[in-house]
Design a protein around this motif. Structure first.
Motif, short mmCIF file in Angstrom:
data_model
loop_
_atom_site.label_atom_id
_atom_site.label_comp_id
_atom_site.label_asym_id
_atom_site.label_seq_id
_atom_site.Cartn_x
_atom_site.Cartn_y
_atom_site.Cartn_z
N ILE A 50 -6.26 -4.18 -8.28
CA ILE A 50 -5.44 -3.29 -9.10
C ILE A 50 -4.18 -3.99 -9.58
O ILE A 50 -3.76 -3.85 -10.73
CB ILE A 50 -5.06 -2.03 -8.30
CG1 ILE A 50 -6.30 -1.25 -7.91
CG2 ILE A 50 -4.10 -1.14 -9.09
CD1 ILE A 50 -6.02 -0.09 -6.98
N GLU A 108 -8.70 -1.78 -4.61
CA GLU A 108 -9.35 -0.48 -4.42
C GLU A 108 -10.83 -0.71 -4.17
O GLU A 108 -11.46 -1.53 -4.85
CB GLU A 108 -9.17 0.39 -5.67
CG GLU A 108 -9.75 1.78 -5.52
CD GLU A 108 -9.47 2.63 -6.75
OE1 GLU A 108 -8.66 3.57 -6.66
OE2 GLU A 108 -10.07 2.34 -7.81
N GLN A 165 -7.42 2.47 -1.08
CA GLN A 165 -6.54 1.41 -1.57
C GLN A 165 -5.83 0.75 -0.40
O GLN A 165 -5.40 1.42 0.54
CB GLN A 165 -5.49 1.98 -2.54
CG GLN A 165 -6.07 2.47 -3.85
CD GLN A 165 -5.00 2.88 -4.84
OE1 GLN A 165 -3.81 2.63 -4.63
NE2 GLN A 165 -5.40 3.51 -5.93
N GLN A 215 -15.12 4.33 -0.58
CA GLN A 215 -14.81 4.25 -2.00
C GLN A 215 -13.47 4.91 -2.32
O GLN A 215 -13.13 5.96 -1.77
CB GLN A 215 -15.91 4.91 -2.82
CG GLN A 215 -16.15 6.37 -2.53
CD GLN A 215 -17.30 6.94 -3.34
OE1 GLN A 215 -17.28 6.92 -4.57
NE2 GLN A 215 -18.32 7.46 -2.66
N GLY A 216 -12.70 4.24 -3.19
CA GLY A 216 -11.41 4.75 -3.60
C GLY A 216 -10.27 4.40 -2.66
O GLY A 216 -9.10 4.59 -3.00
N PHE A 247 -14.46 -4.76 -4.16
CA PHE A 247 -13.13 -4.33 -4.56
C PHE A 247 -12.84 -4.55 -6.04
O PHE A 247 -13.38 -5.45 -6.66
CB PHE A 247 -12.04 -5.11 -3.78
CG PHE A 247 -12.29 -5.23 -2.31
CD1 PHE A 247 -12.20 -4.11 -1.50
CD2 PHE A 247 -12.58 -6.44 -1.73
CE1 PHE A 247 -12.41 -4.20 -0.13
CE2 PHE A 247 -12.80 -6.55 -0.37
CZ PHE A 247 -12.71 -5.43 0.43
N THR A 281 0.80 -1.21 0.00
CA THR A 281 0.00 0.00 0.00
C THR A 281 0.84 1.27 0.00
O THR A 281 0.63 2.18 -0.82
CB THR A 281 -0.94 0.01 1.23
OG1 THR A 281 -1.68 -1.22 1.25
CG2 THR A 281 -1.89 1.17 1.16
#
Length: 417
Positions: free
Chosen positions: A395, A378, A288, A285-286, A392, A170
């Motif tokens: 990514i 994400e 990571q 949301q968004g 999710f 991360t």
């Protein structure tokens, strides 16, 4: 009485209550009448030690025992004719309680293996006792990377994740995107300290700067002052070096103060699907973060997860999957060797690749780290999500050799000994 595990699992549990007022113990007995050569007591005795009532209840807790029983069932209910006994206990996130339970299991119940092991402080206390007694620990919940570094031993294996892997995935990704100034908020015990150190290492190695930090009591319900300090720091990123209920409370507090809306990035270092449901996609949301496993990876993981949901009413977390995987790998090692001798079984586990619902091509290193792919994910927007379990995007797959601390950096005495 002779009957299958599936039948006995429904109708023939044997319950035992500990004399420890702080711990709740349950024993599941699986009877057979066939003698097991080379297996002590004609029984394989497993202890499941976890937080059953605190901040780690939802992502691990009581449902972890269901994952263990699924592994037993998938082995046919017994190993080489040997009974399987499962004890469980609530450690209440207390090293003293956890140590008392493990000592009682060793001295009075002759357990062969202890699994679960969630809070790092409890885990470090427990594995010391396991090493003294030459019993095996399969660590699935605890995150501190010191468990297979300075605290490694020939008597435990770390299965799901660790702070090195979670921070490396991360923090590196976010720093590489140009967000260089970090503020660290960490749980004030061994897990939070280890995660803080690992995040600091990753950020600075990738050109970033730590502009401030604070440690909060474990557990905490009020994060107002901590989040205001983080907000005032002006950092690009606020790293949450905590887990479970602490992370949920911190994210919700950040939402109340409009921290992410104002442009600061909130980075959760250890997050579970149960956390995202509690927070809600609108606020999460968004976000990571790094995961060791996700139930929507492929057909095999989806099928196993659906079995788990049918049994428990909930989708599994990565730790639930790890408990299943490590327990089954352990039982398969006993089956292959014909014994429950700790060092023989541990060697067989290390000699055998892990290819199951949790990992493909996983393997156990000499330091006790089970090495496998990790995933940078994400959180989806509410509009992207198809249902309550669609949480999710993956990514990036982080290859096993990149995911965990290289042995060249290890201080574990088992490495190159």
């Amino acid at each position: 009485m002779q009957q299958s595990y599936r039948s006995s699992h429904r109708a023939s549990y044997r319950f035992a209550t500990s004399t420890l007022a702080a711990a709740i113990l349950v024993a599941c007995y699986v009877p057979t009448t066939v003698a097991a050569e080379g297996i002590s007591d004609n029984e394989i005795r497993i202890g499941y030690l976890a937080d059953m009532s605190g901040v780690y209840r939802d992502p691990i807790g009581p449902l972890g025992e269901d994952a263990i029983h699924m592994a037993i069932e998938d082995m046919g209910g017994s190993v080489n004719g040997a009974n399987i006994v499962v004890f469980s206990a609530d450690d209440r996130n207390s090293p003293d309680v956890g140590s008392s339970v493990v000592r009682e299991w060793i001295d009075e119940r002759n357990v062969d293996m202890v699994t679960g092991l969630v809070a790092s402080s409890v885990t470090l206390a427990a594995v010391s006792l396991l090493e003294e007694a030459d019993k095996l620990g399969l660590i699935n919940g605890a995150v501190s990377s010191s468990i297979t570094n300075e605290h490694c031993s020939p008597n435990h294996i770390h299965w799901v994740y660790d702070t090195w892997a979670m921070s490396n995935g991360t923090a590196k990704a976010i720093t590489d995107e140009g967000h260089k100034n970090w503020y660290l908020l960490s749980a004030d015990y061994s897990f939070g300290h280890a995660l803080e150190a690992d995040v600091t290492r990753v950020v600075t190695e990738n050109g970033g700067t730590i502009v401030g930090s604070a440690r909060h009591p474990f557990p905490s319900s009020d994060f107002s002052s901590f989040m205001l300090q983080a907000q005032a720091s002006g950092a690009d990123v606020i790293a949450l070096n905590n887990a479970g209920g602490d992370t949920i409370n911190a994210v919700q507090t950040a939402g109340e103060f409009g921290i992410t809306q104002a442009g600061q990035i909130l980075a959760g270092m250890v997050l579970f699907s149960t956390d995202i449901r509690s927070i809600g996609l609108e606020n999460a949301q968004g976000l990571q973060f790094t995961k060791a496993w996700y139930y929507d990876l492929n057909d095999e993981t989806r099928a196993w997860a659906e079995r788990f949901r049918e049994r428990t009413g909930s989708m599994p977390t990565m730790v639930h999957a790890g408990l299943y995987s490590s327990t089954r790998h352990y039982l398969e090692a006993i089956e292959a060797t014909g014994t429950d001798d700790t060092q023989t079984v541990r060697q067989q586990m290390a000699d055998t690749p892990i290819n199951d619902i949790f990992a493909t091509g996983g393997y156990i290193r000499e330091d006790g780290r089970m090495v496998h792919d990790m995933y940078l994910v994400e959180v989806k927007t509410p509009e992207e999500s198809q249902d309550e379990d669609d949480l999710f995007h993956v990514i990036r797959t982080i290859p096993a050799e990149e995911a965990f601390r290289p042995l060249s950096e290890s201080v574990c005495p088992l490495v190159n000994s």
